[in-house]
Motif scaffolding. Structure first.
Motif, PDB file in Angstrom:
ATOM      1  N   LEU A 179      -2.533   8.365 -15.664  1.00  0.00           N
ATOM      2  CA  LEU A 179      -2.913   7.038 -16.174  1.00  0.00           C
ATOM      3  C   LEU A 179      -4.361   6.710 -15.845  1.00  0.00           C
ATOM      4  CD1 LEU A 179       0.170   4.810 -15.217  1.00  0.00           C
ATOM      5  CD2 LEU A 179      -0.391   5.773 -17.443  1.00  0.00           C
ATOM      6  N   TRP A 180      -4.859   7.269 -14.768  1.00  0.00           N
ATOM      7  CA  TRP A 180      -6.161   6.833 -14.258  1.00  0.00           C
ATOM      8  C   TRP A 180      -7.210   7.921 -14.179  1.00  0.00           C
ATOM      9  CZ3 TRP A 180      -6.280   1.908 -14.581  1.00  0.00           C
ATOM     10  CH2 TRP A 180      -5.111   1.177 -14.396  1.00  0.00           C
ATOM     11  N   ASN A 181      -6.776   9.201 -14.160  1.00  0.00           N
ATOM     12  CA  ASN A 181      -7.770  10.263 -13.939  1.00  0.00           C
ATOM     13  C   ASN A 181      -7.919  11.174 -15.155  1.00  0.00           C
ATOM     14  OD1 ASN A 181      -8.500   9.770 -11.092  1.00  0.00           O
ATOM     15  ND2 ASN A 181      -6.269   9.980 -10.882  1.00  0.00           N
ATOM     16  N   PHE A 209       0.847  -1.195   0.000  1.00  0.00           N
ATOM     17  CA  PHE A 209       0.000   0.000   0.000  1.00  0.00           C
ATOM     18  C   PHE A 209       0.887   1.252   0.000  1.00  0.00           C
ATOM     19  CE2 PHE A 209      -3.394  -2.922   1.078  1.00  0.00           C
ATOM     20  CZ  PHE A 209      -4.492  -2.333   0.454  1.00  0.00           C
ATOM     21  N   GLY A 210       1.980   1.201   0.778  1.00  0.00           N
ATOM     22  CA  GLY A 210       2.893   2.339   0.837  1.00  0.00           C
ATOM     23  C   GLY A 210       3.482   2.644  -0.531  1.00  0.00           C
ATOM     24  N   GLY A 211       3.966   1.614  -1.211  1.00  0.00           N
ATOM     25  CA  GLY A 211       4.563   1.804  -2.534  1.00  0.00           C
ATOM     26  C   GLY A 211       3.562   2.386  -3.514  1.00  0.00           C
ATOM     27  N   ALA A 212       2.336   1.872  -3.482  1.00  0.00           N
ATOM     28  CA  ALA A 212       1.333   2.329  -4.441  1.00  0.00           C
ATOM     29  C   ALA A 212       0.916   3.768  -4.153  1.00  0.00           C
ATOM     30  CB  ALA A 212       0.117   1.403  -4.400  1.00  0.00           C
ATOM     31  N   TYR A 213       0.685   4.099  -2.857  1.00  0.00           N
ATOM     32  CA  TYR A 213       0.281   5.474  -2.537  1.00  0.00           C
ATOM     33  C   TYR A 213       1.417   6.458  -2.829  1.00  0.00           C
ATOM     34  CZ  TYR A 213      -4.287   4.420  -0.605  1.00  0.00           C
ATOM     35  OH  TYR A 213      -5.597   4.052  -0.472  1.00  0.00           O
ATOM     36  N   VAL A 228       1.579   9.241 -11.166  1.00  0.00           N
ATOM     37  CA  VAL A 228       1.049   8.553 -12.358  1.00  0.00           C
ATOM     38  C   VAL A 228      -0.457   8.789 -12.484  1.00  0.00           C
ATOM     39  CG1 VAL A 228       2.855   6.795 -12.326  1.00  0.00           C
ATOM     40  CG2 VAL A 228       0.715   6.353 -11.139  1.00  0.00           C
ATOM     41  N   ARG A 229      -0.932   9.901 -11.907  1.00  0.00           N
ATOM     42  CA  ARG A 229      -2.384  10.123 -11.878  1.00  0.00           C
ATOM     43  C   ARG A 229      -2.977  10.240 -13.273  1.00  0.00           C
ATOM     44  NH1 ARG A 229       0.446  14.487 -10.704  1.00  0.00           N
ATOM     45  NH2 ARG A 229      -0.129  16.545 -11.480  1.00  0.00           N
ATOM     46  N   VAL A 274       3.569   6.543  -5.238  1.00  0.00           N
ATOM     47  CA  VAL A 274       3.724   6.974  -6.634  1.00  0.00           C
ATOM     48  C   VAL A 274       2.393   7.302  -7.295  1.00  0.00           C
ATOM     49  CG1 VAL A 274       5.922   5.820  -7.058  1.00  0.00           C
ATOM     50  CG2 VAL A 274       3.794   4.597  -7.442  1.00  0.00           C
ATOM     51  N   ALA A 275       1.262   7.084  -6.586  1.00  0.00           N
ATOM     52  CA  ALA A 275      -0.048   7.282  -7.226  1.00  0.00           C
ATOM     53  C   ALA A 275      -0.186   8.693  -7.790  1.00  0.00           C
ATOM     54  CB  ALA A 275      -1.167   7.004  -6.210  1.00  0.00           C
ATOM     55  N   TRP A 276       0.309   9.672  -7.030  1.00  0.00           N
ATOM     56  CA  TRP A 276       0.147  11.054  -7.472  1.00  0.00           C
ATOM     57  C   TRP A 276       0.908  11.314  -8.787  1.00  0.00           C
ATOM     58  CZ3 TRP A 276       3.067  15.555  -8.170  1.00  0.00           C
ATOM     59  CH2 TRP A 276       2.305  16.736  -8.239  1.00  0.00           C
TER      60      TRP A 276
END
Lengths: 418, 197
Positions: free
Chosen positions: B195-197, B182-186, B192-193, B188-190
């Motif tokens: 890709l999804w938003n 969860f730490g790794g994903a959160y 690669v936003r 970098v989520a910002w």
């Protein structure tokens, strides 16, 4: 204490694999039903819009955990035979961080991508191909950092053991933590995902209450002690003891020690000073009162060809040790017949340094198996440097009834994805 | 989308019948996903039964690993013999496919397909954010998959084999792993936003 089932001896390998395939089927079915074949739904977790991933994952973990430890507490499920992922601290954390990055870039994890590919989601197909490529690359590159990959190994370590708390307390703590996370997740969905929480089913409160009640139940039942476990298996195992099916002749111990295809782990349960006086070559000193600490390691190093032998002066202490190990499901455990006294009587007669205690002091032959007392004196605490510590197996042709039978172990390979 | 009428067995309407039988297989009405908490309970039951019956949890990446090694061993057994990691699965006369996690992977594929079929979700499509093309989504899916596969083997298990299975059995390493994912994903989520938003 009948579960988990010993599937392979029970139904044979093909049917065992059918059972695993059916479990996989149910797994894939539930993942798909929950929306885990859809990468958009999975990725939304990390933008706080839809916390399905958190809810399903932690909800599944706490549901399974409460059921599992209830069954363990009731004595139906033998926890020592349940696969617990071994802990390698740093490879696990670094691998986890890498996986998290892959998760948010690719939109799946390996299990969910299988479901996506099976329902014709092309991004799922490409992800599966990527996973296969990544796994291939890992296999090719791990030789460069194998030492690190096997480092920080703590074995089979559970949170209750680590914290020194009871299983029930930890189960309740994790249930409460998960429920708190669900509550927080719902608030995030309301604020960021603009979700109307009033439409959520009220039944979820009942489910939460059931889980808390179940966790409290785990505390109330408690976990079975070694004595409880022995009581469950005693009717069968006492017969094996009485029929002397598990007491092996010194000649047989010598033979299996010399067998390259077997691994023999000899635990000498006598006090340290007696062990220092004389012991069988290769035996480890595990005084009876510390035996409990050695059991996790015995479970960790289980292999099909490992035989555990317990040794004391005679048989009384070794029999107690055998009962403990048997109750804790250590497989292929045997007692050295007549203990060290019998070993020396067999192999040490010609060693002038070892002298029998005068007969008046020694326990009589017939009663000797029940009492713990060395029948020999030693000039010095030479440990295993006596000739009789390591007899040459080629020089001894002894008559005995062979008793060692290798018990078929369950398939506990690498577990899960490992 | 398709006709959602139930299959009619009325003899007066053979046309309708033919269409609905075809639809029964190929154009089933799309149903919504189940509620997350219901999914959680069902998945928890599957996980518990896996442990209760077999003593093993669930797994996925281990099975894919063995399939890869099977082909590596087919192409170059000598190469496998020089690598301790591969050797453990395919050394000597060991068949890398001879392991419980392999049938589980095929079961997972079948289960996912059947659920998708029953609820009308088997459909050739690409799920992606609105701001990237289908092709770049494929590329990023492959890249993410490769990173995921590499990390999963390093961690000795993926979300199923480590997080779910080790989580339920209270393994210390699996809980550390789970928070790392969860730490790794959160973390970098910002970045690669897009890709999804």
């Amino acid at each position: 204490m009948n579960f988990p089932l010993l599937l392979e001896p029970m139904v044979g390998k093909p049917w065992m694999y059918v059972i695993f395939a059916l479990i996989g089927f149910a797994f894939g079915f539930v993942l798909e039903m929950s929306g885990f074949g859809n990468s958009k739904k999975l990725a939304a977790q990390f933008y706080f819009k839809d916390l399905t991933v958190l809810k399903v994952m932690f909800g599944a973990i706490i549901t399974a955990m409460v059921l599992l430890f209830t069954m363990v507490g009731l004595g139906v499920l033998d926890f020592s035979q349940v696969w617990v992922n071994p802990t390698y601290v740093w490879p696990g954390i670094v691998g986890g961080l890498i996986m998290g990055v892959g998760f948010i870039i690719g939109g799946f994890c390996p299990g969910t991508s299988l479901v996506a590919a099976a329902t014709a989601k092309l991004d799922g197909v490409f992800f599966v191909l990527g996973v296969l490529f990544g796994i291939f690359m890992f296999g090719e590159t791990v030789p460069f950092f194998e030492e690190w990959w096997n480092s920080s190994y703590l074995g089979r370590l559970t949170i209750p053991e680590w914290l020194g708390l009871s299983y029930g307390v930890v189960v309740l703590g994790i249930v409460l933590m998960a429920l708190f996370m669900f509550w927080g997740g719902e608030q995030l969905e309301r604020i960021i995902g603009k979700k109307d929480l009033r439409k959520e089913p009220r039944l979820r409160y009942a489910a939460a209450a059931t889980l808390v009640a179940g966790a409290i139940g785990v505390i109330m039942i408690g976990q079975p002690t070694t004595e409880d476990k022995w009581a469950l298996v005693a009717p069968v195992k006492e017969v094996a003891l009485d029929n002397r099916e598990v007491q092996i002749h010194p000649g047989e111990l010598l033979k299996i020690m010399a067998d390259d295809q077997l691994r023999v782990v000899i635990s000498d349960v006598r006090p340290e000073q007696e062990y220092n006086l004389f012991h069988i070559s290769g035996a480890r000193n595990v005084p009876l009162d510390t035996l409990g600490n050695a059991i996790p390691e015995m479970h960790a190093r289980q292999a099909l060809n490992t035989i555990f032998v317990v040794v004391s002066d005679n048989e009384a202490a070794a029999t107690d040790a055998w009962k403990t190990l048997t109750a804790e499901s250590v497989p292929n455990t045997y007692i050295l017949e007549g203990g060290i006294n019998n070993w020396i009587a067999t192999f040490g007669k010609e060693d002038p340094a070892i002298q029998p205690v005068p007969a008046s002091f020694a326990a009589s032959e017939s009663a000797s198996y029940a009492t713990e007392q060395l029948n020999y004196t030693f000039p010095a605490a030479l440990g295993d440097r006596y000739l009789a510590s390591a007899p040459n197996p080629h020089e001894w042709e002894l008559e005995y009834l062979p008793k060692v039978k290798l018990e078929m172990k369950r398939d506990k390979s690498g577990g899960g994805c490992g | 989308m398709s006709v959602s009428a139930p299959p009619s067995l009325s003899p007066q309407a053979p046309d309708v019948q033919r269409r609905t039988v075809r639809d029964f297989f190929l154009a089933r009405p799309v149903r919504p996903y189940i509620h997350p908490y219901l999914g959680a309970i069902l998945l928890g039951l599957v996980l518990f039964l896996a442990f209760f019956i077999t003593g093993n949890g669930l797994g996925a990446s281990g099975g894919l690993n063995r399939i890869i090694v099977f082909f590596q061993d087919l192409i170059s057994p000598a190469h496998v013999d020089r690598n301790a990691y591969l050797l453990k699965m395919a050394g000597g006369d060991k068949n890398p496919l001879d392991d419980w996690v392999v049938p589980m992977v095929f079961g997972t594929l079948a289960g996912g397909f059947v659920s998708g079929w029953i609820f009308g979700r088997v459909k050739v499509e690409t799920n992606k954010g609105p701001n990237i093309s289908v092709r770049s989504r494929w590329l990023w899916a492959f890249v993410g998959g490769a990173i995921m596969g590499y990390g999963a083997r390093m961690a000795r298990g993926c979300t199923s084999g480590q997080a779910l299975s080790g989580g339920a059995t209270l393994s210390v390493g699996s809980w550390a792993f789970m928070f790392a994912v969860f730490g790794g994903a959160y973390a970098v989520a910002w970045f690669v936003r897009r890709l999804w938003n």
